[in-house]
Enzyme design. Structure first.
Site, PDB file in Angstrom:
ATOM      1  N   TYR A 147      -2.372  -5.877  16.660  1.00 34.02           N
ATOM      2  CA  TYR A 147      -2.532  -5.233  15.545  1.00 34.02           C
ATOM      3  C   TYR A 147      -3.771  -4.266  15.360  1.00 34.02           C
ATOM      4  O   TYR A 147      -4.060  -3.128  14.950  1.00 34.02           O
ATOM      5  CB  TYR A 147      -2.078  -5.950  14.373  1.00 34.02           C
ATOM      6  CG  TYR A 147      -2.492  -5.299  12.815  1.00 34.02           C
ATOM      7  CD1 TYR A 147      -1.750  -4.556  12.198  1.00 34.02           C
ATOM      8  CD2 TYR A 147      -3.712  -5.474  12.394  1.00 34.02           C
ATOM      9  CE1 TYR A 147      -1.901  -3.994  11.171  1.00 34.02           C
ATOM     10  CE2 TYR A 147      -4.068  -5.003  10.977  1.00 34.02           C
ATOM     11  CZ  TYR A 147      -3.232  -4.332  10.686  1.00 34.02           C
ATOM     12  OH  TYR A 147      -3.335  -3.842   9.100  1.00 34.02           O
ATOM     13  N   ILE A 192       0.712  -1.202   0.012  1.00 34.98           N
ATOM     14  CA  ILE A 192      -0.008   0.067  -0.185  1.00 34.98           C
ATOM     15  C   ILE A 192       0.950   1.196   0.010  1.00 34.98           C
ATOM     16  O   ILE A 192       0.742   2.133  -0.630  1.00 34.98           O
ATOM     17  CB  ILE A 192      -1.095  -0.054   1.222  1.00 34.98           C
ATOM     18  CG1 ILE A 192      -2.139  -1.067   1.123  1.00 34.98           C
ATOM     19  CG2 ILE A 192      -1.724   1.295   1.221  1.00 34.98           C
ATOM     20  CD1 ILE A 192      -2.868  -1.303   2.224  1.00 34.98           C
ATOM     21  N   ARG A 226       4.017  13.788  15.247  1.00 35.78           N
ATOM     22  CA  ARG A 226       4.934  14.890  16.101  1.00 35.78           C
ATOM     23  C   ARG A 226       5.892  15.597  15.430  1.00 35.78           C
ATOM     24  O   ARG A 226       6.195  16.927  15.515  1.00 35.78           O
ATOM     25  CB  ARG A 226       5.192  14.099  17.636  1.00 35.78           C
ATOM     26  CG  ARG A 226       6.070  15.042  18.367  1.00 35.78           C
ATOM     27  CD  ARG A 226       6.381  14.411  19.649  1.00 35.78           C
ATOM     28  NE  ARG A 226       7.449  13.175  19.240  1.00 35.78           N
ATOM     29  CZ  ARG A 226       7.883  12.120  20.156  1.00 35.78           C
ATOM     30  NH1 ARG A 226       7.449  12.327  21.391  1.00 35.78           N
ATOM     31  NH2 ARG A 226       8.478  11.182  19.653  1.00 35.78           N
ATOM     32  N   ASP A 231      13.160   4.066  10.321  1.00 34.39           N
ATOM     33  CA  ASP A 231      12.148   3.210  11.318  1.00 34.39           C
ATOM     34  C   ASP A 231      11.473   3.871  12.202  1.00 34.39           C
ATOM     35  O   ASP A 231      11.798   4.976  13.071  1.00 34.39           O
ATOM     36  CB  ASP A 231      13.385   2.415  12.276  1.00 34.39           C
ATOM     37  CG  ASP A 231      12.712   1.455  13.089  1.00 34.39           C
ATOM     38  OD1 ASP A 231      11.375   1.180  13.314  1.00 34.39           O
ATOM     39  OD2 ASP A 231      13.527   0.836  13.773  1.00 34.39           O
ATOM     40  N   LYS A 283      -4.939  -0.354  15.271  1.00 37.74           N
ATOM     41  CA  LYS A 283      -5.545   0.251  14.313  1.00 37.74           C
ATOM     42  C   LYS A 283      -6.871   0.886  14.943  1.00 37.74           C
ATOM     43  O   LYS A 283      -7.153   2.036  14.220  1.00 37.74           O
ATOM     44  CB  LYS A 283      -5.919  -0.622  13.373  1.00 37.74           C
ATOM     45  CG  LYS A 283      -4.641  -1.336  12.608  1.00 37.74           C
ATOM     46  CD  LYS A 283      -3.805  -0.378  11.710  1.00 37.74           C
ATOM     47  CE  LYS A 283      -2.969  -0.635  10.531  1.00 37.74           C
ATOM     48  NZ  LYS A 283      -2.292   0.205   9.994  1.00 37.74           N
TER      49      LYS A 283
END
Length: 264
Positions: free
Chosen positions: A159, A21, A128, A66, A163
């Site tokens: 997960y 994606i 941020r 990362d 989400k």
């Protein structure tokens, strides 16, 4: 290549963009004129993706990032601003999804923490670092990639929890950032055909029947939704979660197959 130019001269940073994606989003926004920084932990793969897009005449660079590391995130944002002159769009696509163990009580702390740290806290770190630059651009937009896992039980405890947390973060950050001219939205995909499904094509074929629109998603489906929410076409939209799921969470195809068989 799309004829739209909604991101002409926009500086764009996409996380988790080496493949899947994220790579499709990078392609779509670059095709619409954006100057895109493809970031990922896998730098060689990110460079390969960026090189392929540059061969098509698009303005794309790769950078190692990362999202679990604050310094790495801040370096990526600084590189985007320094290279493109501004940062107008942030797309948070990086995520971690560890398969569940058979029994919930055997779930290790480290895998739980890793999925939340990358999938939810990673978005926090990126927003941020990017927010001051997005506000300075005068047209800043954040789009994060959520999941229908936030809505219904499709497995993957950590997960899914992460989400779901993205939905709350999207709303609270949208409220905070609105006065600074920055919009914050979320796209919630259903099943999308990516490399995560390699070797599981039979499962994908079986899943097709659960989707009212008769197919699983493609990365380009999600990229199109991201492009809309990041563009001025969505200038009066913020704090929204857009489900891009082929109707999966709107209609239960399996239920209808039982109570109203096809052809009856």
């Amino acid at each position: 290549m799309t004829a739209l130019t909604r991101f002409q001269d926009h500086g764009v940073l996409v996380t988790g963009a080496a493949r899947g994606i994220g790579a499709a989003v990078a392609r779509r926004l670059a095709e619409e004129g954006g100057k895109v920084l493809v970031t990922d932990r896998d730098l060689p793969e990110a460079e390969k993706t960026a090189a392929g897009l540059r061969e098509q005449g698009l303005t794309v660079e790769a950078f190692e990032c990362d999202v679990a590391d604050r310094g790495s995130v801040e370096a990526a944002v600084a590189h985007a601003v320094g290279t493109f002159g501004a940062l107008d769009v942030l797309v948070n696509s990086a995520a971690s999804c560890t398969p569940d163990v058979p029994l919930f009580e055997d779930e290790p702390d480290d895998t739980w923490a890793r999925d939340l740290d990358v999938t939810l806290t990673g978005v926090y770190r990126c927003c941020r670092a990017a927010l001051p630059h997005l506000a300075a651009s005068g047209r800043g937009a954040v789009v994060s990639i959520g999941s229908v896992n936030a809505r219904l039980d499709f497995g993957n405890h950590a997960y899914s929890a992460a989400k779901a947390g993205l939905g709350s973060l999207t709303r609270t950050l949208a409220g905070h950032a609105a006065a600074r001219g920055v919009r914050v939205n979320l796209v919630e995909p259903g099943t999308v055909r990516t490399s995560a499904w390699d070797g599981r094509e039979d499962e994908l074929d079986a899943l097709r029947g659960l989707y009212p629109l008769g197919r699983v998603g493609e990365p380009a489906d999600i990229a199109a939704a991201v492009a809309f929410l990041a563009s001025r076409d969505a200038a009066w939209i913020t704090g929204t979660a857009l489900r891009v799921d082929g109707g999966l969470t709107a209609a239960h195809s399996g239920f209808h197959a039982v109570v109203r068989p096809p052809g009856v």
